[in-house]
Design a protein around this motif. Structure first.
Motif, PDB file in Angstrom:
ATOM      1  N   ALA A 174       6.771 -25.032   2.435  1.00 58.91           N
ATOM      2  CA  ALA A 174       7.529 -23.779   2.288  1.00 58.91           C
ATOM      3  C   ALA A 174       6.630 -22.704   1.681  1.00 58.91           C
ATOM      4  O   ALA A 174       6.643 -21.548   2.111  1.00 58.91           O
ATOM      5  N   SER A 175       5.839 -23.084   0.689  1.00 59.34           N
ATOM      6  CA  SER A 175       4.902 -22.142   0.049  1.00 59.34           C
ATOM      7  C   SER A 175       3.907 -21.590   1.048  1.00 59.34           C
ATOM      8  O   SER A 175       3.573 -20.410   1.014  1.00 59.34           O
ATOM      9  N   GLU A 176       3.422 -22.474   1.897  1.00 62.70           N
ATOM     10  CA  GLU A 176       2.382 -22.054   2.850  1.00 62.70           C
ATOM     11  C   GLU A 176       2.911 -21.064   3.895  1.00 62.70           C
ATOM     12  O   GLU A 176       2.135 -20.334   4.496  1.00 62.70           O
ATOM     13  N   ARG A 177       4.221 -21.045   4.085  1.00 57.22           N
ATOM     14  CA  ARG A 177       4.796 -20.084   5.046  1.00 57.22           C
ATOM     15  C   ARG A 177       4.975 -18.691   4.428  1.00 57.22           C
ATOM     16  O   ARG A 177       5.221 -17.725   5.131  1.00 57.22           O
ATOM     17  N   ILE A 178       4.872 -18.610   3.101  1.00 52.11           N
ATOM     18  CA  ILE A 178       5.059 -17.313   2.414  1.00 52.11           C
ATOM     19  C   ILE A 178       3.668 -16.762   2.092  1.00 52.11           C
ATOM     20  O   ILE A 178       2.869 -17.440   1.466  1.00 52.11           O
ATOM     21  N   ASP A 179       3.386 -15.559   2.545  1.00 46.02           N
ATOM     22  CA  ASP A 179       1.995 -15.116   2.361  1.00 46.02           C
ATOM     23  C   ASP A 179       1.872 -13.656   1.913  1.00 46.02           C
ATOM     24  O   ASP A 179       0.958 -12.963   2.306  1.00 46.02           O
ATOM     25  N   TRP A 180       2.812 -13.172   1.083  1.00 44.17           N
ATOM     26  CA  TRP A 180       2.660 -11.790   0.626  1.00 44.17           C
ATOM     27  C   TRP A 180       1.522 -11.669  -0.384  1.00 44.17           C
ATOM     28  O   TRP A 180       1.177 -12.623  -1.068  1.00 44.17           O
ATOM     29  N   ARG A 181       0.950 -10.466  -0.445  1.00 40.38           N
ATOM     30  CA  ARG A 181      -0.126 -10.190  -1.398  1.00 40.38           C
ATOM     31  C   ARG A 181       0.359  -9.140  -2.390  1.00 40.38           C
ATOM     32  O   ARG A 181       1.216  -8.314  -2.052  1.00 40.38           O
ATOM     33  N   VAL A 182      -0.223  -9.142  -3.591  1.00 38.72           N
ATOM     34  CA  VAL A 182       0.135  -8.140  -4.612  1.00 38.72           C
ATOM     35  C   VAL A 182       0.002  -6.735  -4.028  1.00 38.72           C
ATOM     36  O   VAL A 182       0.855  -5.865  -4.202  1.00 38.72           O
ATOM     37  N   GLU A 183      -1.091  -6.523  -3.267  1.00 40.92           N
ATOM     38  CA  GLU A 183      -1.394  -5.199  -2.711  1.00 40.92           C
ATOM     39  C   GLU A 183      -0.360  -4.747  -1.684  1.00 40.92           C
ATOM     40  O   GLU A 183      -0.287  -3.571  -1.350  1.00 40.92           O
ATOM     41  N   ASP A 184       0.431  -5.696  -1.156  1.00 40.90           N
ATOM     42  CA  ASP A 184       1.491  -5.311  -0.204  1.00 40.90           C
ATOM     43  C   ASP A 184       2.681  -4.691  -0.933  1.00 40.90           C
ATOM     44  O   ASP A 184       3.523  -4.040  -0.315  1.00 40.90           O
ATOM     45  N   LEU A 185       2.798  -4.951  -2.244  1.00 34.28           N
ATOM     46  CA  LEU A 185       4.018  -4.563  -2.967  1.00 34.28           C
ATOM     47  C   LEU A 185       3.855  -3.343  -3.855  1.00 34.28           C
ATOM     48  O   LEU A 185       4.824  -2.655  -4.153  1.00 34.28           O
ATOM     49  N   ILE A 186       2.640  -3.101  -4.336  1.00 35.87           N
ATOM     50  CA  ILE A 186       2.462  -1.986  -5.275  1.00 35.87           C
ATOM     51  C   ILE A 186       1.027  -1.451  -5.169  1.00 35.87           C
ATOM     52  O   ILE A 186       0.109  -2.203  -4.878  1.00 35.87           O
ATOM     53  N   GLY A 187       0.884  -0.145  -5.403  1.00 32.96           N
ATOM     54  CA  GLY A 187      -0.436   0.494  -5.311  1.00 32.96           C
ATOM     55  C   GLY A 187      -0.519   1.340  -4.053  1.00 32.96           C
ATOM     56  O   GLY A 187       0.278   1.169  -3.129  1.00 32.96           O
ATOM     57  N   GLY A 188      -1.470   2.274  -4.024  1.00 35.00           N
ATOM     58  CA  GLY A 188      -1.612   3.180  -2.877  1.00 35.00           C
ATOM     59  C   GLY A 188      -0.372   4.050  -2.759  1.00 35.00           C
ATOM     60  O   GLY A 188       0.064   4.652  -3.737  1.00 35.00           O
ATOM     61  N   ASP A 189       0.238   4.067  -1.558  1.00 33.56           N
ATOM     62  CA  ASP A 189       1.443   4.897  -1.415  1.00 33.56           C
ATOM     63  C   ASP A 189       2.706   4.163  -1.861  1.00 33.56           C
ATOM     64  O   ASP A 189       3.803   4.710  -1.767  1.00 33.56           O
ATOM     65  N   LYS A 190       2.570   2.954  -2.340  1.00 33.14           N
ATOM     66  CA  LYS A 190       3.758   2.225  -2.842  1.00 33.14           C
ATOM     67  C   LYS A 190       3.927   2.522  -4.322  1.00 33.14           C
ATOM     68  O   LYS A 190       3.280   1.923  -5.174  1.00 33.14           O
ATOM     69  N   ARG A 191       4.782   3.492  -4.600  1.00 26.12           N
ATOM     70  CA  ARG A 191       4.958   3.987  -5.977  1.00 26.12           C
ATOM     71  C   ARG A 191       6.376   3.702  -6.450  1.00 26.12           C
ATOM     72  O   ARG A 191       7.282   3.515  -5.649  1.00 26.12           O
ATOM     73  N   LEU A 192       6.542   3.676  -7.769  1.00 17.28           N
ATOM     74  CA  LEU A 192       7.896   3.579  -8.328  1.00 17.28           C
ATOM     75  C   LEU A 192       8.552   4.953  -8.245  1.00 17.28           C
ATOM     76  O   LEU A 192       7.885   5.969  -8.446  1.00 17.28           O
ATOM     77  N   ASP A 193       9.832   4.985  -7.952  1.00 16.91           N
ATOM     78  CA  ASP A 193      10.570   6.247  -7.862  1.00 16.91           C
ATOM     79  C   ASP A 193      11.383   6.419  -9.150  1.00 16.91           C
ATOM     80  O   ASP A 193      12.402   5.750  -9.351  1.00 16.91           O
ATOM     81  N   PHE A 194      10.905   7.319 -10.004  1.00 18.98           N
ATOM     82  CA  PHE A 194      11.528   7.482 -11.320  1.00 18.98           C
ATOM     83  C   PHE A 194      12.837   8.282 -11.280  1.00 18.98           C
ATOM     84  O   PHE A 194      13.394   8.600 -12.314  1.00 18.98           O
ATOM     85  N   SER A 195      13.317   8.604 -10.060  1.00 23.67           N
ATOM     86  CA  SER A 195      14.651   9.220  -9.991  1.00 23.67           C
ATOM     87  C   SER A 195      15.717   8.127  -9.848  1.00 23.67           C
ATOM     88  O   SER A 195      16.908   8.416  -9.801  1.00 23.67           O
ATOM     89  N   LYS A 196      15.283   6.869  -9.757  1.00 25.98           N
ATOM     90  CA  LYS A 196      16.225   5.760  -9.539  1.00 25.98           C
ATOM     91  C   LYS A 196      16.182   4.740 -10.675  1.00 25.98           C
ATOM     92  O   LYS A 196      15.163   4.604 -11.340  1.00 25.98           O
ATOM     93  N   PRO A 197      17.305   3.981 -10.853  1.00 28.93           N
ATOM     94  CA  PRO A 197      17.264   2.887 -11.834  1.00 28.93           C
ATOM     95  C   PRO A 197      16.405   1.734 -11.328  1.00 28.93           C
ATOM     96  O   PRO A 197      16.250   1.557 -10.117  1.00 28.93           O
TER      97      PRO A 197
END
Ligand SMILES: [Fe+2]
Ligand SMILES: [Fe+2]
Length: 304
Positions: A14-37
Motif C-alpha cells: 500500500a505504501s509503495e502505491r503512494i508516491d507524493w513528494r513534499v514539493e508537490d504540496l508546498i512551495g513555489g506557487d503552492k502558498r497558504l491563503d491567509f484569508s481562510k481558516p
C-alpha cells in the motif's frame, strides 16, 4: 492481541502505491491563503470567543494551525528514532517486516520535512513571529526515555488520531485553506499504513508481557500523555501572546480566562481525546488489558 489481518507485506505494498513528494504540496506557487481558516472549528474553538472580532478569530484559527504544524513536528521527531531502534535488531529477520518498518521510518522523515516546510511558509506569510513549545529534540528525548511499548502505544494513538482528523473533521470542510487541507489529506494517506504497522509492532512488543508489565507500559503511556498535556497548557499561554502580537488586541483578565479554558479544551480534544477515544486505539488497549482500556476511557471522557 487482535491484529485485524494486517500484514507487513500488505502495508508495504500500500505504501509503495503512494508516491507524493513534499514539493508537490508546498512551495513555489503552492502558498497558504491567509484569508481562510486552517483548522476545522472542532479543533480551533474560536467561535465561543465572542469577544474577539471575526478578523481576530481568523488569526487565532491560523495560530492554532501553526501549533498543529509544530505539534506534529514534535511527535514525528520521536517516532523516527523509535522506528530505527525497533528495526535494527531484526534486520536479518522477515524481509517484509524490515522493509515495511524502514518505509514507515522514511515516511516519518518525509513528514518531518513536510511540516517544517509548511511552518516556513506560514512564518513568511503570517507576518508576526509566534512562540511555540519545543525544542522538538528535547521533547523527543523525554518521550524516548520511556519503555518501547509505551512509545509504541503513544504512536498508535497519534496514527489513529490522524486518521480521525482527516475523515471526521477536515475532509468535508469546504471553508479551509486548500493547501493546509492537502497537508492533512496526504498525511492521512500514509498514516493509514502506519496505524496497521504500529499495531503489529505492539503485538510483538506485548506478546511476552504479563498483566503487571502491561500495566506498567500503560502507566508510562499516560505519563507521556500528561507531558503532552502540560505542553498544551504552555502553548495556550503562548497563543494568548501570539494573538496579541498579531492583532494588537489586549484581552481583559476575564477574557483571558475564557480564552485559556476554551483553548485548553480544544487542544486537549485535538491531540489527546480524539486519539484516546478512537475505537481502534481503545480496542488495542482492551486487547492488551481490559482494565487499562477502562481507565484510559474514563480519563478521555473529560477531553472532548
Ligand atoms: Fe507522520
Ligand atoms: Fe505516522
Amino acid at each position: 492481541m487482535k491484529t485485524y489481518g494486517y500484514t507487513y507485506q500488505a502495508a508495504l505494498e500500500a505504501s509503495e502505491r503512494i508516491d507524493w513528494r513534499v514539493e508537490d504540496l508546498i512551495g513555489g506557487d503552492k502558498r497558504l491563503d491567509f484569508s481562510k481558516p486552517f483548522l476545522p472549528e472542532t479543533f480551533a474553538r474560536v467561535e465561543p470567543l465572542t469577544f474577539l472580532s471575526p478578523r481576530e478569530r481568523l488569526a487565532l484559527n491560523q495560530i492554532r494551525g501553526l501549533g498543529y504544524l509544530y505539534m506534529f513536528g514534535v511527535v514525528e521527531e520521536f517516532i523516527l528514532p523509535f522506528l530505527l531502534d525497533h528495526a535494527r535488531p531484526q534486520i536479518h529477520g522477515d524481509a517484509y517486516a524490515t522493509r515495511a518498518v524502514l518505509e514507515f521510518a522514511a515516511e516519518e522523515a518525509k513528514h518531518i520535512h513536510l511540516f517544517r516546510c509548511f511552518r516556513e511558509e506560514f512564518e513568511q506569510g503570517f507576518g508576526t513571529p509566534c512562540q511555540e513549545i519545543g525544542p522538538a529534540e528535547s521533547i523527543a528525548k523525554s518521550v524516548l526515555g520511556h519503555q518501547p511499548l509505551a512509545v509504541a502505544l503513544t504512536t498508535l494513538h497519534l496514527e489513529w488520531m490522524t486518521q480521525r482528523h482527516w475523515i471526521e473533521a477536515v475532509k468535508d470542510d469546504q471553508d479551509l485553506d486548500p493547501q493546509f487541507k492537502s497537508l492533512l489529506k496526504h498525511h492521512w494517506m500514509e498514516e493509514a499504513q502506519h496505524a496497521k504497522l504500529d499495531t503489529l509492532i505492539i503485538e510483538s512488543l506485548s506478546r511476552a508481557k504479563d498483566a503487571t508489565a502491561l500495566e506498567g507500559a500503560i502507566d508510562e503511556y499516560l505519563e507521556i500523555g500528561g507531558m503532552v498535556d502540560a505542553g498544551l497548557a504552555s502553548q495556550v499561554e503562548f497563543d494568548l501572546d501570539n494573538l496579541a502580537r498579531a492583532t494588537g488586541r489586549q484581552l481583559s483578565a476575564a477574557e483571558r480566562e475564557t480564552f485559556a479554558a476554551v483553548q485548553r479544551q480544544g487542544m486537549r480534544w485535538t491531540y489527546l481525546g480524539s486519539g484516546m477515544t478512537h475505537p481502534r486505539f481503545a480496542g488495542a488497549l482492551f486487547e492488551l488489558l481490559p482494565a487499562a482500556a477502562d481507565r484510559v476511557g474514563k480519563i478521555a471522557q473529560s477531553l472532548s
